[in-house]
Write an enzyme that holds these catalytic residues in place. Structure first.
Site, mmCIF file in Angstrom:
data_model
loop_
_atom_site.group_PDB
_atom_site.id
_atom_site.type_symbol
_atom_site.label_atom_id
_atom_site.label_comp_id
_atom_site.label_asym_id
_atom_site.label_seq_id
_atom_site.Cartn_x
_atom_site.Cartn_y
_atom_site.Cartn_z
ATOM 1 N N ASP A 178 28.560 52.209 40.078
ATOM 2 C CA ASP A 178 28.339 50.841 39.626
ATOM 3 C C ASP A 178 29.551 50.400 38.797
ATOM 4 O O ASP A 178 30.054 51.162 37.962
ATOM 5 C CB ASP A 178 27.065 50.768 38.769
ATOM 6 C CG ASP A 178 26.654 49.337 38.474
ATOM 7 O OD1 ASP A 178 26.150 48.664 39.386
ATOM 8 O OD2 ASP A 178 26.855 48.884 37.318
ATOM 9 N N ASN A 186 32.246 38.548 35.856
ATOM 10 C CA ASN A 186 32.069 37.330 36.657
ATOM 11 C C ASN A 186 31.923 36.097 35.776
ATOM 12 O O ASN A 186 32.496 35.039 36.048
ATOM 13 C CB ASN A 186 30.843 37.468 37.563
ATOM 14 C CG ASN A 186 31.187 38.039 38.927
ATOM 15 O OD1 ASN A 186 32.343 37.999 39.351
ATOM 16 N ND2 ASN A 186 30.202 38.579 39.604
ATOM 17 N N ASP A 195 35.202 38.813 43.069
ATOM 18 C CA ASP A 195 35.329 39.264 44.459
ATOM 19 C C ASP A 195 36.594 40.096 44.654
ATOM 20 O O ASP A 195 36.598 41.090 45.381
ATOM 21 C CB ASP A 195 35.358 38.060 45.409
ATOM 22 C CG ASP A 195 33.997 37.411 45.575
ATOM 23 O OD1 ASP A 195 32.992 37.990 45.112
ATOM 24 O OD2 ASP A 195 33.934 36.315 46.162
ATOM 25 N N GLU A 222 27.564 44.945 42.982
ATOM 26 C CA GLU A 222 28.702 45.712 42.477
ATOM 27 C C GLU A 222 28.476 47.219 42.595
ATOM 28 O O GLU A 222 29.183 48.010 41.976
ATOM 29 C CB GLU A 222 28.973 45.353 41.009
ATOM 30 C CG GLU A 222 27.911 45.790 40.031
ATOM 31 C CD GLU A 222 26.788 44.775 39.839
ATOM 32 O OE1 GLU A 222 26.130 44.805 38.777
ATOM 33 O OE2 GLU A 222 26.566 43.947 40.747
#
Length: 304
Positions: A178, A186, A195, A222
């Site tokens: 993770d 983000n 991204d 993620e």
């Protein structure tokens, strides 16, 4: 659109016939089009297909021992072999025989006596179909953003590998990964930047996990997962440690993380007698991932 005929040179066709004369004839017709292999029996054909996965099988209907029809039916119900197209080469061209071909799962039949041009054209057509099907199948297993395998591929592959583990007692390990504080990334840097981080992390994971049998998949969001066949827990721990260090070593800025750069946490587990199902293997690696996060992230934890 179909690929050029020249692309067929790398394709492999397996000829199954107990007549040496017929095998030579078929090889002579096809050797300038594709790579041709031959076996004498249906039993040998099934063993060969399990090991080599040819792109097309040309099978005689009448064979010593297991018939071509029986072999076709057996291959159709075997997951690893069911995608290999089978064309019967037969003198039984009546309507009833044709019906049996289709019901057995064959894609076509070529009547005897062989007309070389007809055989060549039919083989070309079915090889092109097979290439196109392979391309579409691969696309359906690839994550559009990162270019690595997706969750759909993982679900199929982990089940296959676990069956292999039970059947042959091969080691199987898994690393669940993770990206730390990714939501904060983000929110602060924007989704386009997020991204880009996903793509860079995926690329680095794939760069490090490069044995042909090993697989890196995007599990979702993620999260990533690494499948490591023939790798015991100790080996998986070394790989997890390498991955954690490599991602931190990329030095991708993350001001919202306590580590100041993009990092990952990883959970490692191996298939055992008490961790024998897909669900338990996923849960074990996910539990270890949870412990890694609780230990401050940018680290890995593994089962005992």
């Amino acid at each position: 659109m179909f690929k050029d005929v020249s692309d067929l040179a790398s394709c492999e066709v397996l000829i199954v016939d107990d007549s040496e004369l017929m095998r030579r004839l078929l090889v002579g017709c096809l050797q300038e089009i594709c790579n041709v292999k031959t076996v004498e029996s249906a039993e040998q054909a099934i063993i060969y297909c399990q090991e080599e996965q040819p792109d097309l099988v040309l099978m005689d209907w009448v064979l010593e021992g297991m018939s071509g029809l029986e072999a076709c039916k057996k291959m159709q119900v075997t997951p690893k072999l069911s995608e290999i197209p089978i064309v019967f080469v037969t003198s039984n061209a009546n309507e009833e025989s044709q019906l049996q071909c289709w019901e057995a799962g064959a894609v076509d039949f070529v009547p005897k006596p062989i007309v070389p041009k007809t055989l060549q054209n039919r083989v070309k057509t079915h090889l092109k179909y097979k290439l196109q099907a392979d391309v579409l199948r691969n696309y359906s297993f690839i994550d559009g953003l990162t270019g690595i395998y997706n969750r759909r591929f993982f679900d199929a592959e982990v089940e296959r590998l676990l069956k292999q583990h039970h059947r042959a007692d091969h080691a199987l390990s898994m690393i669940m990964i993770d990206i730390d504080f990714f939501k904060k990334y983000n929110d602060y840097y924007g989704h386009l930047a997020g991204d880009d981080v996903l793509k860079q992390v995926a690329s680095k994971l794939k760069e490090i996990v490069r044995r042909p049998l090993d697989t890196v998949c995007r599990y979702g969001g993620e999260e990533f997962v690494v499948l490591l066949p023939d790798t015991p827990l100790q080996g998986a721990k070394i790989i997890a440690k390498t991955l954690v260090r490599a991602i931190a070593g990329m030095a991708l800025e993350h001001s919202q993380s306590e580590h100041s750069v993009v990092t990952i946490s990883a959970g490692v587990a191996s298939a055992t007698k008490t961790c024998a199902s897909v669900e338990s293997l996923i849960k074990s690696s996910d539990d270890m991932l949870y412990y890694a996060k609780g230990a401050g992230r940018n680290t890995y934890k593994c089962t005992d």
